[in-house]
Design a protein around this motif. Structure first.
Motif, short mmCIF file in Angstrom:
data_model
loop_
_atom_site.label_atom_id
_atom_site.label_comp_id
_atom_site.label_asym_id
_atom_site.label_seq_id
_atom_site.Cartn_x
_atom_site.Cartn_y
_atom_site.Cartn_z
N GLU A 117 0.84 -1.20 0.00
CA GLU A 117 0.00 0.00 0.00
C GLU A 117 0.87 1.24 0.00
N THR A 118 1.95 1.22 0.80
CA THR A 118 2.85 2.37 0.89
C THR A 118 4.30 1.99 0.65
N PHE A 119 4.55 0.68 0.40
CA PHE A 119 5.91 0.15 0.20
C PHE A 119 6.77 0.37 1.44
N ASP A 120 6.17 0.12 2.59
CA ASP A 120 6.86 0.31 3.87
C ASP A 120 6.89 -1.00 4.66
N TYR A 121 7.91 -1.10 5.51
CA TYR A 121 7.93 -2.09 6.58
C TYR A 121 7.29 -1.42 7.80
N VAL A 122 6.40 -2.12 8.48
CA VAL A 122 5.68 -1.49 9.57
C VAL A 122 5.20 -2.53 10.58
N PRO A 123 5.29 -2.24 11.89
CA PRO A 123 4.71 -3.13 12.89
C PRO A 123 3.20 -2.92 12.98
N VAL A 124 2.47 -4.01 13.14
CA VAL A 124 1.02 -3.95 13.31
C VAL A 124 0.67 -4.55 14.68
N LYS A 125 -0.04 -3.76 15.49
CA LYS A 125 -0.41 -4.19 16.83
C LYS A 125 -1.84 -4.73 16.83
N THR A 126 -2.06 -5.81 17.56
CA THR A 126 -3.39 -6.35 17.77
C THR A 126 -3.62 -6.52 19.26
N VAL A 127 -4.68 -5.90 19.76
CA VAL A 127 -5.10 -6.07 21.15
C VAL A 127 -6.60 -6.35 21.10
N GLY A 128 -6.97 -7.60 21.32
CA GLY A 128 -8.37 -7.98 21.16
C GLY A 128 -8.81 -7.76 19.73
N LEU A 129 -9.86 -6.95 19.54
CA LEU A 129 -10.34 -6.64 18.19
C LEU A 129 -9.72 -5.37 17.61
N HIS A 130 -8.83 -4.75 18.37
CA HIS A 130 -8.16 -3.52 17.90
C HIS A 130 -6.91 -3.91 17.11
N VAL A 131 -6.89 -3.55 15.84
CA VAL A 131 -5.74 -3.84 14.97
C VAL A 131 -5.30 -2.51 14.35
#
Length: 230
Positions: free
Chosen positions: A63-77
């Motif tokens: 989408e942006t050609f980036d490396y990125v961390p994605v956080k998930t807490v319950g249903l929050h992504v």
């Protein structure tokens, strides 16, 4: 020169020494292999705490050609906006440096604090939430003010009731920039808005949480019941 194909990025993972430097366990989180390509996202690796429904995914997105961390807490992504990098090695260096902090921020077994802007509301002295039921039907009290979640755009989620079986949810947040309390909902994972619990910046700071308590007493259980029925 164009951006590399996502399959080329995936093929290059076998030679990336970053993956060999990731610790197998950090605190309450265990390292698991990446799940590969799904649409525009390459999942490189993840740290998971199954007991608390929390995880940190290390990803690449076309989408942006980036490396990125994605956080998930319950249903929050949500993506950690502080660590978007196109340079693979810079991303790797900063992740290795910041990994304990990144995981600590989503470790819901630990106490967290909001930014100083929230302290004028008196969250540390607000005991009303302790009178709330831990379970309402299939909804469970998942996030509480003693362990708030730093979320997007200056918001902190401090209350969250979630029905994990059906993907229904109502959560409450404070936005430090707007100085407002508000709620959001999900029905079968689909996000919905509501203004029933809004406490605007025009309400004095020392009254905001009292006003929210009144709204919770009046509308919380009915809101969850309506989500279950709809």
């Amino acid at each position: 020169m164009g951006q590399p194909n996502i399959t080329e990025i995936e093929a290059g993972l076998k030679d990336w020494d970053f993956l060999t430097k990731l610790p197998p366990r950090v605190g309450n989180f265990e390292l698991v292999p990446g799940t590969g390509i799904k649409g525009q996202i390459l999942n490189i690796a993840a740290y998971v705490n199954e007991a608390t429904r929390c995880r940190l995914d290390l990803t690449y997105t076309t989408e942006t050609f980036d490396y990125v961390p994605v956080k998930t807490v319950g249903l929050h992504v949500f993506r950690d906006e502080r660590l978007f990098y196109r340079e693979r090695d810079k991303f790797a260096a900063l992740v290795l440096q910041d990994l304990p902090r990144l995981l600590d921020e989503i470790d819901m077994e630990k106490h967290h604090d909001m930014n100083w802007e929230a302290q004028t509301l008196g969250f540390d002295k607000w005991d009303f939430w302790r009178t709330l039921p831990k379970q309402v039907g299939d909804f469970e009290l998942f996030i509480t003010p003693d362990k708030p979640l730093a979320y997007l755009n200056g918001s902190y989620i401090f209350l969250d009731y979630t029905d994990f079986k059906r993907g229904n949810q109502i959560y409450f947040a404070y936005n430090i920039y707007r100085n407002e309390l508000f709620a959001e909902k999900k029905h079968e994972y689909f996000p919905l808005t509501t203004n029933v619990f809004d406490v605007s910046k025009s309400v004095k700071d020392e009254r905001k949480l009292d006003r929210l308590a009144e709204l919770l007493e009046a509308h919380l259980q009915r809101t969850m019941q309506d989500l279950e029925k709809s």
